[in-house]
Design a protein around this motif. Structure first.
Motif, short mmCIF file in Angstrom:
data_model
loop_
_atom_site.label_atom_id
_atom_site.label_comp_id
_atom_site.label_asym_id
_atom_site.label_seq_id
_atom_site.Cartn_x
_atom_site.Cartn_y
_atom_site.Cartn_z
N ALA A 338 1.11 -1.29 -0.24
CA ALA A 338 -0.04 0.22 -0.01
C ALA A 338 1.06 1.40 0.13
N ARG A 339 2.00 1.05 0.87
CA ARG A 339 2.73 2.12 0.79
C ARG A 339 3.48 2.98 -0.31
N TRP A 340 3.53 1.33 -0.80
CA TRP A 340 4.61 1.51 -2.82
C TRP A 340 3.20 2.03 -3.79
N ARG A 341 2.26 2.02 -3.09
CA ARG A 341 1.10 2.50 -4.19
C ARG A 341 0.68 3.44 -4.33
N GLU A 342 0.03 3.84 -2.72
CA GLU A 342 0.65 5.58 -2.32
C GLU A 342 1.45 6.30 -3.21
N LEU A 343 2.59 6.21 -2.77
CA LEU A 343 3.93 7.13 -3.68
C LEU A 343 3.95 7.01 -4.76
N ASP A 344 3.23 5.70 -5.42
CA ASP A 344 3.50 5.83 -7.44
C ASP A 344 1.91 6.63 -7.50
N VAL A 345 1.00 6.57 -7.09
CA VAL A 345 -0.29 7.77 -7.18
C VAL A 345 0.41 9.22 -7.37
N ILE A 346 1.01 9.51 -6.08
CA ILE A 346 1.48 10.77 -5.60
C ILE A 346 2.60 10.95 -7.48
N CYS A 537 9.34 17.09 -32.09
CA CYS A 537 9.49 17.86 -30.83
C CYS A 537 10.33 19.10 -30.73
N ALA A 538 9.91 19.63 -28.86
CA ALA A 538 10.62 20.46 -28.82
C ALA A 538 12.61 20.38 -28.66
N PRO A 539 13.19 21.64 -28.78
CA PRO A 539 14.23 21.35 -28.85
C PRO A 539 14.65 20.02 -27.49
N ARG A 540 16.19 19.63 -27.58
CA ARG A 540 16.57 19.52 -26.57
C ARG A 540 16.88 19.14 -25.72
N GLN A 541 17.42 20.51 -25.31
CA GLN A 541 17.38 21.46 -24.20
C GLN A 541 15.99 21.84 -23.74
N ALA A 542 14.82 22.38 -24.72
CA ALA A 542 13.91 22.28 -23.84
C ALA A 542 12.96 20.78 -23.13
N GLU A 543 13.51 19.50 -23.68
CA GLU A 543 12.73 18.16 -23.37
C GLU A 543 13.89 18.15 -22.21
N LEU A 544 14.98 18.40 -21.77
CA LEU A 544 15.80 18.27 -20.94
C LEU A 544 15.61 18.49 -19.63
N ALA A 545 15.42 20.36 -19.90
CA ALA A 545 14.39 21.24 -18.88
C ALA A 545 13.34 20.26 -18.37
N LEU A 546 12.36 19.94 -19.57
CA LEU A 546 10.83 19.39 -19.03
C LEU A 546 11.69 17.96 -17.64
N VAL A 547 12.25 16.95 -18.32
CA VAL A 547 12.68 15.71 -17.92
C VAL A 547 13.09 16.34 -16.36
N ARG A 548 13.92 17.14 -16.00
CA ARG A 548 14.32 17.22 -14.95
C ARG A 548 13.85 17.50 -13.65
N THR A 549 12.61 18.50 -14.51
CA THR A 549 11.20 19.18 -13.20
C THR A 549 10.57 18.24 -13.27
N ILE A 550 10.33 17.41 -14.07
CA ILE A 550 9.46 16.61 -13.58
C ILE A 550 9.61 15.11 -12.05
N ASP A 551 11.61 14.70 -12.73
CA ASP A 551 12.06 14.22 -11.53
C ASP A 551 12.05 15.23 -10.01
N SER A 552 12.37 16.57 -9.85
CA SER A 552 12.54 16.99 -9.33
C SER A 552 11.18 17.14 -7.92
N ALA A 553 10.29 17.49 -9.32
CA ALA A 553 8.91 17.91 -9.42
C ALA A 553 8.22 15.86 -7.99
N VAL A 554 8.38 15.03 -9.12
CA VAL A 554 8.37 14.03 -8.41
C VAL A 554 8.93 13.55 -6.64
N GLU A 555 10.32 14.02 -6.78
CA GLU A 555 11.05 13.75 -5.71
C GLU A 555 10.38 14.68 -4.20
N ASP A 556 10.04 15.85 -5.08
CA ASP A 556 9.93 16.62 -3.98
C ASP A 556 7.92 16.01 -3.21
#
Length: 559
Positions: A338-346, A537-556
């Motif tokens: 349940a704990r793992w599932r809760e975090l995955d939903v977040i 697709c968006a330029p590579r730097q824009a895509e990298l910025a999106l990926v890093r933003t997502i990863d950071s937001a998920v961690e937070d």
């Protein structure tokens, strides 16, 4: 007494068919003429399916895709010299993926080696240690020739499956009217053995106190054995473990599978979720966060699935390497799951919000492809960012997924996908195959789009993520600011090409989309043949910025 070249070629083709070869890919050449004519005769008699390609490297990867989906030995036939050398990349992939690829190389007679004879190299042991069997078929009578081919095919489809190399020295005359006929022999089939499964508790090492098997995680890497997949699903369900599945592990739709497992397990240590036990199945190693989880776990049990290649412990942490998935033997901890599932939903909530715009990026394209592919369809995923986007951001896959994960090269993915689509259609018509690839991967193997007019076109969509170069390098160490002056020149390698023009091929439809709504609309119209869909697709730097933003937001959000 040695047989004539036409009869030698016919005997080899007969033994290939008897050994279970249904498909053969041929690249044109002169020295291979006896083999080509024998194959044409066999095709005419309905004994095999013949595919012809002008590029030997593409031909080999086409055969690889056919073999990967059919599960049967598939042959590629070339002439001598550098034509044979061009097969090596596919041979390596077959060796590291356990695919029964049968490589048949025509050769000059041995007496011509080292004399300066045209198009003559030493082709014996050409592929080094990679084939499970390498045979030079010179100076054999017909009985010995047939026995040698049979022995090699048994090795290709045996307990340790992989490629074989048959080098065929052919003396003149190469062609003789009326001597290339192929007869049908009785087909041979090998009976596969089933390895014994052990209770999980019996595999835990002695001397490690307070290990709780209920605090476990199932990590699924690349493999393609249905029985193992069923056993792995039963283990996760029985033990109440979360599942982190790579796309080609094909367990991302399991009820316990995490939609965004690699991102969730990045925070396992901070959240007191380091497992006591991890069971990994198949070849793992796509994500650094998952590799860290393997290192952190108190017990790691690695399952070396058929064809048991012995390459299932890349971080060298396994206390046991076994041939079969363990049997669940204790009650699950419902709170753990349940704990793992809760975090995955977040994590899913964060990612869904970040990818909701109409802007095309690699993660968005991967998600749309995953949504479009149905249960009977096939997804062939390219290396680098496409496979990681599919794994981290796309959610569960209903379709079967494969990739050239043995060595993760971009070499022949276009051809692999074509071969896989042809083989898949034989079992699941009118299903669609979706090939999710990057722009450099598409460019590298664009010859894979060239096929003779008389050969049928599979229902195949190539979805090309076009961000003008190698996107993944921006996320690696060489993407750091201090390397910026040299980055694009030696890593990013922008091609600056109009892919719609570059990937144009006879009887292949090419279209370009520039938004997620456009991509969904195009994919909703199922193909009748082969299509190339370029997702600008968006330029590579824009895509990298999106990926890093997502990863950071998920961690937070998780911590």
């Amino acid at each position: 007494m040695p047989v004539t070249s036409p009869r030698m070629a016919a005997a080899i083709v007969e033994e290939l068919i008897a050994g279970g070869v249904d498909d053969v890919v041929l690249a044109p050449g002169s020295r291979s003429a006896p083999l080509a004519l024998a194959l044409a005769d066999a095709e005419r008699g309905g004994l095999l399916r013949l595919h012809v390609r002008i590029d030997e490297r593409s031909a080999a990867y086409l055969a690889l895709g056919l073999a990967r989906i059919s599960g049967q030995p598939t042959a590629v036939v070339t002439t001598s010299g550098t034509a044979a050398v061009n097969l090596h990349a596919a041979v390596v992939e077959a060796a590291y993926s356990g695919v029964p690829l049968v490589v048949v190389t025509a050769d000059r007679p041995g007496a011509m080696r080292g004399t300066g004879a045209n198009q003559t190299i030493d082709q014996r042991q050409l592929f080094g240690p990679d084939p499970v069997a390498s045979l030079d078929l010179e100076d054999l009578d017909e009985i010995g020739l047939r026995a040698a081919v049979t022995e090699a095919l048994t090795a290709a489809d045996g307990a340790h499956r992989g490629p074989i190399h048959l080098n065929v020295p052919l003396a003149e005359p190469l062609v003789v009217a009326g001597e290339h006929a192929v007869n049908q022999l009785t087909r041979r089939r090998l009976d596969a053995s089933t390895p014994a499964r052990m209770p999980l508790a019996s595999l835990l090492p002695a001397g490690i106190a307070d290990v709780s098997p209920s605090r476990g995680v199932l990590v699924v890497g690349d493999f393609d054995d249905p029985a193992t997949r069923v056993a792995a699903a039963d283990l996760a369900a029985g033990m109440g473990w979360p599942v982190i599945s790579e796309p080609s592990g094909n367990l991302s739709s399991h009820p316990h599978a995490l939609r965004h497992g690699p991102l969730v397990c990045s925070s396992a240590r901070e959240l007191d979720l380091v497992p006591d036990v991890v069971v990994s199945v198949g070849r793992v190693g796509l994500h650094r966060s998952v590799s860290e989880l393997l290192r952190a776990a108190r017990v790691h049990i690695a399952v070396d699935v058929p064809p048991r290649l012995g390459r299932v412990d890349p971080v060298r942490t396994a206390s046991a390497v076994v041939d079969a998935v363990p049997i669940p033997d204790s009650a699950p901890d419902l709170g753990w799951w349940a704990r793992w599932r809760e975090l995955d939903v977040i994590a899913a909530r964060v990612i869904d919000g970040a990818l909701s715009e109409d802007l095309l990026t690699g993660p968005v394209v991967a998600r749309i492809v995953a949504e479009a592919a149905g249960e009977d369809d096939l997804v062939v995923v390219g290396p680098s960012w496409p496979v990681r986007h599919l794994s981290m951001y796309a959610g569960p896959l209903r379709a079967r997924c494969i990739g050239n994960r043995g060595t993760s090269g971009i070499d022949g993915v276009v051809s692999t996908a074509w071969g896989a689509a042809v083989a898949h259609a034989l079992r699941h018509a009118p299903a669609t195959t979706y090939a999710l690839i990057g722009d450099l991967t598409a460019i590298y193997d664009r010859n894979g789009l060239l096929a003779p007019e008389q050969e049928p076109r599979p229902r195949l969509d190539y979805i090309v993520i076009d961000n003008d170069g190698g996107g993944i390098f921006s996320a690696l160490e060489q993407g750091a600011p201090e390397f910026a002056p040299d980055f694009d020149r030696v890593f990013g390698t922008p091609h600056g090409a109009d892919l719609a023009l570059l990937l144009t091929a006879p009887r292949v439809e090419v279209t370009t989309v520039e938004s997620s709504s456009e991509l969904r609309q195009v994919l909703a119209q199922r193909p009748s043949g082969v299509r190339v869909i370029i997702a600008r697709c968006a330029p590579r730097q824009a895509e990298l910025a999106l990926v890093r933003t997502i990863d950071s937001a998920v961690e937070d959000a998780l911590t």
